[in-house]
Design a protein around this motif. Structure first.
Motif, PDB file in Angstrom:
ATOM      1  N   TYR A 140       0.858  -1.186   0.000  1.00  7.07           N
ATOM      2  CA  TYR A 140       0.000   0.000   0.000  1.00  7.07           C
ATOM      3  C   TYR A 140       0.891   1.232   0.000  1.00  7.07           C
ATOM      4  O   TYR A 140       1.932   1.243   0.642  1.00  7.07           O
ATOM      5  CB  TYR A 140      -0.892   0.029   1.248  1.00  7.07           C
ATOM      6  CG  TYR A 140      -1.803  -1.166   1.335  1.00  7.07           C
ATOM      7  CD1 TYR A 140      -3.061  -1.157   0.744  1.00  7.07           C
ATOM      8  CD2 TYR A 140      -1.387  -2.329   1.978  1.00  7.07           C
ATOM      9  CE1 TYR A 140      -3.880  -2.266   0.797  1.00  7.07           C
ATOM     10  CE2 TYR A 140      -2.206  -3.442   2.041  1.00  7.07           C
ATOM     11  CZ  TYR A 140      -3.450  -3.413   1.452  1.00  7.07           C
ATOM     12  OH  TYR A 140      -4.253  -4.508   1.510  1.00  7.07           O
ATOM     13  N   VAL A 141       0.487   2.253  -0.730  1.00  5.79           N
ATOM     14  CA  VAL A 141       1.291   3.470  -0.796  1.00  5.79           C
ATOM     15  C   VAL A 141       0.389   4.691  -0.624  1.00  5.79           C
ATOM     16  O   VAL A 141      -0.816   4.626  -0.868  1.00  5.79           O
ATOM     17  CB  VAL A 141       2.044   3.615  -2.139  1.00  5.79           C
ATOM     18  CG1 VAL A 141       3.058   2.512  -2.303  1.00  5.79           C
ATOM     19  CG2 VAL A 141       1.077   3.638  -3.313  1.00  5.79           C
ATOM     20  N   MET A 183      -3.483  -0.047   6.434  1.00  7.16           N
ATOM     21  CA  MET A 183      -4.270  -0.259   5.220  1.00  7.16           C
ATOM     22  C   MET A 183      -4.624  -1.736   5.011  1.00  7.16           C
ATOM     23  O   MET A 183      -5.654  -2.045   4.421  1.00  7.16           O
ATOM     24  CB  MET A 183      -3.497   0.222   3.988  1.00  7.16           C
ATOM     25  CG  MET A 183      -3.011   1.641   4.059  1.00  7.16           C
ATOM     26  SD  MET A 183      -4.336   2.833   3.961  1.00  7.16           S
ATOM     27  CE  MET A 183      -4.701   2.790   2.231  1.00  7.16           C
ATOM     28  N   GLY A 184      -3.747  -2.626   5.472  1.00  6.01           N
ATOM     29  CA  GLY A 184      -3.895  -4.006   5.039  1.00  6.01           C
ATOM     30  C   GLY A 184      -4.285  -5.017   6.104  1.00  6.01           C
ATOM     31  O   GLY A 184      -4.614  -6.150   5.772  1.00  6.01           O
ATOM     32  N   ARG A 209     -15.254   7.240  20.094  1.00  9.06           N
ATOM     33  CA  ARG A 209     -13.845   7.633  20.032  1.00  9.06           C
ATOM     34  C   ARG A 209     -12.984   6.505  19.479  1.00  9.06           C
ATOM     35  O   ARG A 209     -12.012   6.748  18.758  1.00  9.06           O
ATOM     36  CB  ARG A 209     -13.368   8.081  21.408  1.00  9.06           C
ATOM     37  CG  ARG A 209     -13.999   9.425  21.791  1.00  9.06           C
ATOM     38  CD  ARG A 209     -13.645   9.875  23.182  1.00  9.06           C
ATOM     39  NE  ARG A 209     -12.250  10.291  23.312  1.00  9.06           N
ATOM     40  CZ  ARG A 209     -11.775  10.937  24.377  1.00  9.06           C
ATOM     41  NH1 ARG A 209     -12.579  11.255  25.373  1.00  9.06           N
ATOM     42  NH2 ARG A 209     -10.507  11.276  24.436  1.00  9.06           N
ATOM     43  N   LEU A 210     -13.330   5.268  19.798  1.00 10.54           N
ATOM     44  CA  LEU A 210     -12.522   4.155  19.283  1.00 10.54           C
ATOM     45  C   LEU A 210     -12.791   3.879  17.803  1.00 10.54           C
ATOM     46  O   LEU A 210     -11.883   3.452  17.093  1.00 10.54           O
ATOM     47  CB  LEU A 210     -12.745   2.897  20.120  1.00 10.54           C
ATOM     48  CG  LEU A 210     -12.100   2.934  21.503  1.00 10.54           C
ATOM     49  CD1 LEU A 210     -12.394   1.654  22.266  1.00 10.54           C
ATOM     50  CD2 LEU A 210     -10.590   3.150  21.413  1.00 10.54           C
ATOM     51  N   THR A 211     -14.030   4.127  17.345  1.00 10.71           N
ATOM     52  CA  THR A 211     -14.231   3.973  15.891  1.00 10.71           C
ATOM     53  C   THR A 211     -13.362   4.979  15.151  1.00 10.71           C
ATOM     54  O   THR A 211     -12.806   4.682  14.096  1.00 10.71           O
ATOM     55  CB  THR A 211     -15.701   4.175  15.459  1.00 10.71           C
ATOM     56  OG1 THR A 211     -16.149   5.456  15.874  1.00 10.71           O
ATOM     57  CG2 THR A 211     -16.620   3.114  16.007  1.00 10.71           C
ATOM     58  N   GLN A 212     -13.205   6.175  15.750  1.00  9.84           N
ATOM     59  CA  GLN A 212     -12.350   7.181  15.107  1.00  9.84           C
ATOM     60  C   GLN A 212     -10.877   6.817  15.220  1.00  9.84           C
ATOM     61  O   GLN A 212     -10.068   7.242  14.402  1.00  9.84           O
ATOM     62  CB  GLN A 212     -12.602   8.554  15.743  1.00  9.84           C
ATOM     63  CG  GLN A 212     -13.982   9.101  15.413  1.00  9.84           C
ATOM     64  CD  GLN A 212     -14.403  10.246  16.312  1.00  9.84           C
ATOM     65  OE1 GLN A 212     -13.770  10.521  17.330  1.00  9.84           O
ATOM     66  NE2 GLN A 212     -15.475  10.909  15.942  1.00  9.84           N
ATOM     67  N   ALA A 213     -10.533   6.051  16.265  1.00  8.52           N
ATOM     68  CA  ALA A 213      -9.134   5.691  16.480  1.00  8.52           C
ATOM     69  C   ALA A 213      -8.762   4.401  15.745  1.00  8.52           C
ATOM     70  O   ALA A 213      -7.632   3.952  15.838  1.00  8.52           O
ATOM     71  CB  ALA A 213      -8.866   5.524  17.981  1.00  8.52           C
ATOM     72  N   SER A 214      -9.715   3.809  15.019  1.00  7.01           N
ATOM     73  CA  SER A 214      -9.426   2.564  14.323  1.00  7.01           C
ATOM     74  C   SER A 214      -9.237   2.842  12.835  1.00  7.01           C
ATOM     75  O   SER A 214      -9.997   3.597  12.246  1.00  7.01           O
ATOM     76  CB  SER A 214     -10.580   1.576  14.515  1.00  7.01           C
ATOM     77  OG  SER A 214     -10.360   0.438  13.705  1.00  7.01           O
ATOM     78  N   THR A 215      -8.231   2.192  12.258  1.00 12.73           N
ATOM     79  CA  THR A 215      -8.006   2.401  10.824  1.00 12.73           C
ATOM     80  C   THR A 215      -8.786   1.399   9.988  1.00 12.73           C
ATOM     81  O   THR A 215      -8.903   1.581   8.782  1.00 12.73           O
ATOM     82  CB  THR A 215      -6.508   2.258  10.477  1.00 12.73           C
ATOM     83  OG1 THR A 215      -6.075   0.960  10.891  1.00 12.73           O
ATOM     84  CG2 THR A 215      -5.674   3.311  11.159  1.00 12.73           C
ATOM     85  N   ASN A 216      -9.289   0.328  10.594  1.00  8.69           N
ATOM     86  CA  ASN A 216      -9.946  -0.685   9.758  1.00  8.69           C
ATOM     87  C   ASN A 216     -11.317  -1.106  10.295  1.00  8.69           C
ATOM     88  O   ASN A 216     -11.816  -2.167   9.945  1.00  8.69           O
ATOM     89  CB  ASN A 216      -9.031  -1.904   9.564  1.00  8.69           C
ATOM     90  CG  ASN A 216      -8.770  -2.644  10.871  1.00  8.69           C
ATOM     91  OD1 ASN A 216      -9.151  -2.192  11.938  1.00  8.69           O
ATOM     92  ND2 ASN A 216      -8.118  -3.784  10.768  1.00  8.69           N
ATOM     93  N   TYR A 217     -11.915  -0.256  11.127  1.00 12.61           N
ATOM     94  CA  TYR A 217     -13.233  -0.594  11.680  1.00 12.61           C
ATOM     95  C   TYR A 217     -14.257  -0.839  10.568  1.00 12.61           C
ATOM     96  O   TYR A 217     -14.997  -1.826  10.596  1.00 12.61           O
ATOM     97  CB  TYR A 217     -13.722   0.523  12.618  1.00 12.61           C
ATOM     98  CG  TYR A 217     -15.152   0.328  13.059  1.00 12.61           C
ATOM     99  CD1 TYR A 217     -15.464  -0.611  14.031  1.00 12.61           C
ATOM    100  CD2 TYR A 217     -16.198   1.026  12.458  1.00 12.61           C
ATOM    101  CE1 TYR A 217     -16.772  -0.836  14.411  1.00 12.61           C
ATOM    102  CE2 TYR A 217     -17.507   0.809  12.828  1.00 12.61           C
ATOM    103  CZ  TYR A 217     -17.796  -0.130  13.803  1.00 12.61           C
ATOM    104  OH  TYR A 217     -19.087  -0.365  14.161  1.00 12.61           O
TER     105      TYR A 217
END
Lengths: 282, 87
Positions: free
Chosen positions: A67-68, A94-95, A235-243
């Protein structure tokens, strides 16, 4: 690539390739106590010249890999280690599909863990690092891995990225610690990576049950308030990259986490105060 | 002109999780998470896979002199969010 390095951190393996030898030499030194996994990596990072001649002339590093980020600014090769670390973070963000990723730090005692989350600069990395001197093992900095099927936190004990004043504070607290090189004038100021203490590395494959979810803020008078499950969830949904990518698995994992733990926001003026507050909440 | 009707997804198509005073709703068809407050979960349960009008809902919830405009506005918001259908 001309130079390469394999490493396993917790349950995740990386291969880092580089056009230059120096970043790989620094990675080997920084990760000397981690398993040097040579199997098929979960993620690949490549440090490549931004233009062919940039391998020699004012060398500058582009982060490439599975990923880039297309318009990311290149870094000078002197910051190649930072580029590798950023590349590893990017691949995870990303992955990663096996775990719900939370932008947070985690420490544990035996098989019980504290997850600490908050905005960048709230002091969670520094707090997690310094808690190691008070009977906690470091499970994660930057990314906390929550396994949806079990609700357990899996260790991801990457070196802690400490910035500016926190570097000297941690150096005083851990005189025998293993560090990466000091990198000055990065986009975030001075950065130096602190390798977790041996107990954190030794427990690199031992998951723990989260029991406390903390929203710490450094630099304020000591204060504590409970955090509602709804607020913690948002707040945790915002702090998660892959939720979003994990769909219902992510929903079940995150609602299960916030409902199953004690939740508190703490303001603290120094680590001693924070440690006392944590012992009381724990 | 017939009255506006509303319908929520079947109960099996949403997952609800109580979060203290709020309820998180995972909508399986869209993959979207909604965070709602009472009485939205009760409305979803009452309307699950059933077309109901405002009159039906007032009867169902025994809303005597209820805030009919408020209920209509809430249903419209739920429809815009994709939680229920409106016809």
């Amino acid at each position: 690539m001309r130079h390469s390095f394999h490493v396993r951190v917790g349950p995740v393996s990386f291969r880092i390739g580089s056009a230059w030898p120096e970043p790989i030499r620094q990675l080997r030194a920084l990760y000397r106590d981690y398993p040097q996994d040579v199997g098929v990596p979960d993620f690949t990072v490549r440090l490549a010249p931004s233009r062919p001649w940039r391998r020699w002339v004012r060398p500058s590093v582009m982060i490439e890999g599975d990923y880039v980020i297309p318009d990311a600014a290149p870094l000078p090769v002197a910051h190649g280690l930072l580029a590798a670390e950023m590349g590893m973070n990017l691949q995870m963000a990303m992955g990663q599909r096996r775990f719900l990723l939370l932008h947070a730090a985690a420490v544990a005692r035996d098989d019980r863990a504290i997850v600490m989350t908050g905005e960048s600069g709230a002091g969670k990395s520094t707090l997690a690092a310094l808690l190691q001197a008070r009977g906690w093992r470091l499970m994660a900095d930057e990314f906390v891995l929550l396994e949806p099927s079990s609700g357990l936190i899996h260790p991801f004990p990457r070196p802690v990225s400490l910035k500016n004043g926190a570097i000297d504070v941690a150096a005083a607290a851990f005189p025998d610690a293993h560090w990466g090189p000091l990198m000055r004038d990065t986009p975030k100021g001075a950065i130096r990576h602190l390798v977790p203490m041996p107990d954190g590395l030794a427990a690199g494959e031992q998951p723990a049950r989260p029991v406390l979810l903390l929203f710490p803020r450094f630099g304020l008078a000591a204060e504590q308030r409970p955090v509602g499950a709804g607020e913690a969830f948002v707040r945790l949904t915002q702090a998660s990259t892959n939720y979003v990518i994990l769909g219902e698995r992510g929903f079940a994992a995150l609602t299960g986490l916030v409902r199953g733990v004690t939740r508190a926001a703490i303001d603290y003026p120094d680590v001693e105060t924070a440690a006392t507050m944590i012992e009381a909440l724990w | 002109m017939s009255a506006t009707r509303y319908r929520a997804p079947p109960a099996a198509d949403v997952v609800l999780a109580d979060l203290d005073e709020l309820v998180a709703v995972f909508h399986r068809a869209s993959g979207i998470t909604h965070l709602v407050a009472p009485p939205v979960p009760d409305l979803l349960a009452a309307m699950a896979a059933r077309w109901l009008t405002l009159d039906d809902l007032e009867r169902e919830f025994e809303l005597v002199d209820g805030d009919r405009d408020g209920l209509a506005a809430m249903l419209d918001e739920m429809a815009i969010a994709g939680l229920i259908e409106r016809a």
